[in-house]
Write a protein that holds these residues in place. Structure first.
Motif, PDB file in Angstrom:
ATOM      1  N   VAL A 127       3.813   9.411   0.554  1.00  0.00           N
ATOM      2  CA  VAL A 127       3.928   9.261  -0.896  1.00  0.00           C
ATOM      3  C   VAL A 127       2.686   9.793  -1.579  1.00  0.00           C
ATOM      4  O   VAL A 127       2.751  10.479  -2.606  1.00  0.00           O
ATOM      5  N   ARG A 128       1.509   9.492  -0.998  1.00  0.00           N
ATOM      6  CA  ARG A 128       0.264   9.988  -1.591  1.00  0.00           C
ATOM      7  C   ARG A 128       0.212  11.505  -1.563  1.00  0.00           C
ATOM      8  O   ARG A 128      -0.261  12.141  -2.505  1.00  0.00           O
ATOM      9  N   ARG A 129       0.726  12.118  -0.499  1.00  0.00           N
ATOM     10  CA  ARG A 129       0.717  13.580  -0.417  1.00  0.00           C
ATOM     11  C   ARG A 129       1.626  14.180  -1.490  1.00  0.00           C
ATOM     12  O   ARG A 129       1.289  15.165  -2.129  1.00  0.00           O
ATOM     13  N   ARG A 130       2.824  13.546  -1.687  1.00  0.00           N
ATOM     14  CA  ARG A 130       3.742  14.073  -2.707  1.00  0.00           C
ATOM     15  C   ARG A 130       3.128  13.951  -4.101  1.00  0.00           C
ATOM     16  O   ARG A 130       3.243  14.853  -4.918  1.00  0.00           O
ATOM     17  N   GLN A 131       2.469  12.813  -4.351  1.00  0.00           N
ATOM     18  CA  GLN A 131       1.832  12.642  -5.657  1.00  0.00           C
ATOM     19  C   GLN A 131       0.693  13.647  -5.856  1.00  0.00           C
ATOM     20  O   GLN A 131       0.486  14.168  -6.959  1.00  0.00           O
ATOM     21  N   GLY A 132      -0.016  13.899  -4.749  1.00  0.00           N
ATOM     22  CA  GLY A 132      -1.101  14.883  -4.844  1.00  0.00           C
ATOM     23  C   GLY A 132      -0.578  16.273  -5.131  1.00  0.00           C
ATOM     24  O   GLY A 132      -1.126  17.009  -5.962  1.00  0.00           O
ATOM     25  N   PRO A 186       0.844  -1.205   0.000  1.00  0.00           N
ATOM     26  CA  PRO A 186       0.000   0.000   0.000  1.00  0.00           C
ATOM     27  C   PRO A 186       0.872   1.245   0.000  1.00  0.00           C
ATOM     28  O   PRO A 186       1.975   1.243   0.545  1.00  0.00           O
ATOM     29  N   GLU A 187       0.391   2.301  -0.634  1.00  0.00           N
ATOM     30  CA  GLU A 187       1.134   3.551  -0.676  1.00  0.00           C
ATOM     31  C   GLU A 187       1.081   4.216   0.684  1.00  0.00           C
ATOM     32  O   GLU A 187       0.032   4.306   1.313  1.00  0.00           O
ATOM     33  N   LYS A 188       2.229   4.699   1.113  1.00  0.00           N
ATOM     34  CA  LYS A 188       2.279   5.383   2.389  1.00  0.00           C
ATOM     35  C   LYS A 188       1.636   6.755   2.265  1.00  0.00           C
ATOM     36  O   LYS A 188       1.623   7.348   1.179  1.00  0.00           O
ATOM     37  N   PRO A 189       1.125   7.306   3.352  1.00  0.00           N
ATOM     38  CA  PRO A 189       0.474   8.640   3.295  1.00  0.00           C
ATOM     39  C   PRO A 189       1.400   9.719   2.753  1.00  0.00           C
ATOM     40  O   PRO A 189       0.970  10.590   2.006  1.00  0.00           O
ATOM     41  N   SER A 196       0.581  16.552  -8.758  1.00  0.00           N
ATOM     42  CA  SER A 196      -0.513  16.693  -9.722  1.00  0.00           C
ATOM     43  C   SER A 196      -1.076  18.112  -9.750  1.00  0.00           C
ATOM     44  O   SER A 196      -1.734  18.509 -10.715  1.00  0.00           O
TER      45      SER A 196
END
Length: 310
Positions: free
Chosen positions: A27-32, A22-25, A35
Motif C-alpha cells: 500500500v505504501r508503494r502504491r501511495q508513493g 499499520p500500512e502494508k508495504p 504521489s
C-alpha cells in the motif's frame, strides 16, 4: 482478564499499538507511486517548454549575435534595412488593424450575448461558435476563404451572377484587405472568449445603484461600465495584436509570401525559398521575440490592473 496482561503491541493484529492497522508495504508503494504522477506531468511540461521555447530562444539569440564563434551585430543591423523594416511595419499595421476591429466587434458581441433579453439559444450558439472559430486558423482557414472569396469562390461566383464582380472593383483576397478579412474570422471569436468573463463580472447592483441615484444609461457607461471594462479590453487588444503578429501559416498559404510579413520572411530565410540566410532569419526572429515579449509584459500589467476591480 487474561488479555490485560498481554503487551499493548500484542493486543492488536499486526502489532499496532495506537488502535490503527499499520500500512502494508504494498500500500505504501502504491501511495508513493501515486504521489509521483503529478510530478511526472510537471516534469513533462518543463521538458516541453525547454525543448520548444527555451532552447530555440537561446539558438536564436546566439545565431543573431554570433558568426563563426565571434560576436557581431551584422545580422541585427540588416533587419533595420529597407525591406525588412517594411515587413515589420506591414506586420504591425495588419496586427493592429485586425486587433482594433476585433476588439470592438468582440466587446459588442459579448455584451449583446450577456444581456438579459438575449435568447439562450443565441447565447449558446455564439459561445460555441467562438470556441471553434478562435482555433480555426492556418492552412484550413486559408483554403476555406479561397473556396468562398477566391477568384472562383462560391460567394464570388454568386455575386457575379447577380451583376456584382468584386474583383473587377478592386477587391482581392490575396492582398492586405483580404488578409484583414481572413484574420478577423479568428480574431473576433477570440476576443469574445477573452472579454466574456469581464462582461459577466459587471454586477447588476451597480446599474441599479446608478438608476436609483438618477443616473442615465450614458452616465452608467461613462462612470462605471467603461472604466471597469477598459483594462480587460486593452489586455484583449494586446493579446489579439500578438496573435495576429505571430501568424504564419494563414498568410503564407493565402499569399505565398507576396505580402512582406515578418513570419513569412523568417520562413523564407530559414527554408531557403529566397536565399538561405538562417542567421538573418534568427535576427528577424529576435526582433519578433522582443515585440511579443513587450506585448506579453503589457498584457500581464493590464491583467494585474484589471484584477483590482474583481
Amino acid at each position: 482478564m487474561a488479555d490485560s496482561h498481554l503487551p499493548a503491541s500484542a493486543a492488536l493484529p499486526g502489532g499496532a499499538s495506537d488502535g490503527h492497522y499499520p500500512e502494508k508495504p504494498a500500500v505504501r508503494r502504491r501511495q508513493g507511486l501515486a504521489s509521483l504522477i503529478p510530478w511526472f506531468f510537471i516534469a513533462l511540461f518543463f521538458l516541453f517548454i525547454t525543448a520548444f521555447l527555451i532552447l530555440p530562444s537561446i539558438t536564436v539569440l546566439l545565431g543573431a549575435f554570433f558568426e563563426n564563434g565571434a560576436p557581431t551585430l551584422k545580422f541585427v543591423r540588416q533587419i533595420f534595412g529597407r525591406h525588412y523594416l517594411h515587413a515589420y511595419i506591414v506586420t504591425t499595421e495588419l496586427a493592429a488593424l485586425t486587433a482594433l476591429i476585433a476588439t470592438v466587434a468582440g466587446l459588442v458581441t459579448a455584451h449583446i450575448v450577456q444581456m438579459r433579453g438575449t435568447p439562450q439559444w443565441v447565447r449558446t450558439g455564439i459561445t460555441s461558435f467562438s470556441g471553434v472559430a478562435a482555433n480555426f486558423a492556418g492552412v484550413p482557414l486559408a483554403f476555406a476563404f479561397i473556396s468562398t472569396l477566391g477568384t472562383l469562390g462560391m460567394v464570388t461566383v454568386w455575386l457575379k451572377v447577380i451583376g456584382i464582380d468584386i474583383y473587377s472593383q478592386g477587391f482581392s483576397l490575396f492582398t492586405f484587405t483580404g488578409l484583414t478579412i481572413t484574420y478577423l474570422y479568428f480574431q473576433v471569436p477570440l476576443m469574445v472568449i477573452v472579454i466574456t468573463p469581464a462582461v459577466q463580472g459587471m454586477r447588476k447592483e451597480w446599474r441599479e445603484a446608478c438608476d436609483n441615484l438618477g443616473g442615465s444609461s450614458f452616465t452608467y457607461w461613462r462612470r462605471i461600465g467603461i472604466p471597469i471594462l477598459t483594462p480587460p479590453t486593452l489586455a484583449g487588444f494586446i493579446l489579439l495584436f500578438g496573435n495576429a503578429f505571430a501568424s504564419y501559416a494563414t498568410p503564407y498559404a493565402l499569399t505565398s509570401g507576396l505580402i512582406p510579413l515578418v513570419p513569412t520572411e523568417i520562413g523564407n530565410l530559414l527554408s531557403g525559398n529566397v536565399m538561405a540566410a538562417p542567421q538573418l532569419g534568427q535576427a528577424l526572429a529576435l526582433g519578433m521575440i522582443v515585440v511579443m515579449g513587450l506585448a506579453m509584459l503589457l498584457y500581464w500589467l493590464l491583467q494585474k490592473w484589471a484584477s483590482k476591480w474583481r
